[in-house]
Design an enzyme around this catalytic site. Structure first.
Site, PDB file in Angstrom:
ATOM      1  N   GLN A   1      37.248  39.047  43.019  1.00 47.34           N
ATOM      2  CA  GLN A   1      36.356  39.033  41.576  1.00 47.34           C
ATOM      3  C   GLN A   1      36.127  37.493  41.189  1.00 47.34           C
ATOM      4  OE1 GLN A   1      39.725  41.550  39.668  1.00 47.34           O
ATOM      5  NE2 GLN A   1      37.777  41.929  38.302  1.00 47.34           N
TER       6      GLN A   1
ATOM      7  N   GLY B   1      45.304  41.545  35.255  1.00 52.48           N
ATOM      8  CA  GLY B   1      45.199  41.507  36.640  1.00 52.48           C
ATOM      9  C   GLY B   1      43.895  41.013  37.274  1.00 52.48           C
TER      10      GLY B   1
ATOM     11  N   HIS C   1      44.976  49.339  40.749  1.00 52.44           N
ATOM     12  CA  HIS C   1      43.475  48.993  40.422  1.00 52.44           C
ATOM     13  C   HIS C   1      43.295  47.667  41.129  1.00 52.44           C
ATOM     14  CE1 HIS C   1      40.431  48.009  37.144  1.00 52.44           C
ATOM     15  NE2 HIS C   1      40.310  47.029  37.907  1.00 52.44           N
ATOM     16  N   GLU C   2      44.069  46.624  41.427  1.00 45.90           N
ATOM     17  CA  GLU C   2      43.834  45.491  41.742  1.00 45.90           C
ATOM     18  C   GLU C   2      43.820  45.603  43.465  1.00 45.90           C
ATOM     19  OE1 GLU C   2      42.626  43.230  40.158  1.00 45.90           O
ATOM     20  OE2 GLU C   2      43.511  44.046  38.216  1.00 45.90           O
TER      21      GLU C   2
ATOM     22  N   HIS D   1      40.696  46.776  44.675  1.00 49.89           N
ATOM     23  CA  HIS D   1      39.493  45.631  44.845  1.00 49.89           C
ATOM     24  C   HIS D   1      39.424  45.207  46.077  1.00 49.89           C
ATOM     25  CE1 HIS D   1      37.583  45.055  40.819  1.00 49.89           C
ATOM     26  NE2 HIS D   1      38.992  44.938  40.182  1.00 49.89           N
TER      27      HIS D   1
ATOM     28  N   CYS E   1      38.085  46.414  33.336  1.00 47.62           N
ATOM     29  CA  CYS E   1      37.989  45.731  34.691  1.00 47.62           C
ATOM     30  C   CYS E   1      37.259  44.534  34.254  1.00 47.62           C
ATOM     31  CB  CYS E   1      37.280  46.240  35.929  1.00 47.62           C
ATOM     32  SG  CYS E   1      37.298  45.180  37.463  1.00 47.62           S
ATOM     33  N   LEU E   2      37.549  43.004  34.498  1.00 46.35           N
ATOM     34  CA  LEU E   2      36.728  42.047  34.150  1.00 46.35           C
ATOM     35  C   LEU E   2      35.510  42.055  34.690  1.00 46.35           C
ATOM     36  CD1 LEU E   2      39.883  39.213  34.091  1.00 46.35           C
ATOM     37  CD2 LEU E   2      38.768  40.606  32.110  1.00 46.35           C
TER      38      LEU E   2
HETATM   39 NI    NI Z   1      39.249  45.179  38.099  1.00 42.33          NI
END
Ligand code: NI
Length: 183
Positions: free
Chosen positions: A51, A46, A145-146, A149, A103-104
């Protein structure tokens, strides 16, 4: 194919609220394609637009993709890619599930996060149509989660202060080391 650089924590942009998308322009469609490329290239399931430094309410998810070797390079075989514009959680279950989240934007860090097991999300697709998605299990966790963000919330905001501070110290140290290597 464009793989965009990922915003790494700590970065003030990750704390900001993203803006609603007014209309699905060619720029938004290109952003979504680049976000998928970036997500697959980074081994993620995701990604939120913030991000990649774009403060717009756009997320992409694919919890079913897998890598495959082809002509001596690894390519992503798409599973069930979904792009969600202006997603909003309209229902959350009482039942919860725990998942070891990463998380990236927090490379190398993972922590158990408890969230509702099932959710209903309302969003627009790339054709601008209003859609509803019922998600459970990993897809539900990933979407929550997304969507977080886009509201300036990251997964470490859901864990104990002690664990969060430990992870933030490591990230600040990693950033300092990277800066030293660059100069
Ligand atoms: Ni993340």
């Amino acid at each position: 194919m464009t793989v965009l650089p990922i915003v790494i924590s700590p970065d003030p942009r990750l704390k900001q609220r993203s803006e609603a998308v007014a209309s699905i322009t060619p720029d938004i469609i290109a952003l979504v394609e680049n976000m998928f490329d970036t997500m697959y290239a980074s081994n993620g399931i995701g990604l939120a637009a913030v991000q990649v430094g774009v403060l717009k309410r756009v997320i992409v998810v694919d919890i079913e993709w897998h890598p495959r070797e082809r002509h001596e390079r690894t390519i992503a075989i798409r599973g069930n890619p979904i792009a969600l514009i202006n997603p909003e959680i309209v229902h959350s279950s009482e039942d919860e599930r725990s998942h070891d989240e990463g998380c990236l934007s927090f490379p190398g860090h993972y922590s158990e996060v408890i969230r509702p097991d099932s959710i209903t999300v309302r969003y627009q697709n790339l054709q601008g149509e209003e859609c509803t998605l019922d998600a459970t299990g990993l897809l539900s966790t990933c979407l929550q989660h997304e969507i977080d963000h886009m509201n300036g919330i990251v997964f470490v905001d859901h864990i104990s202060r002690l664990k969060r501070e430990f992870i933030m110290r490591k990230l600040i140290k990693a950033q300092k080391n990277a800066t030293n290597l660059d100069s």
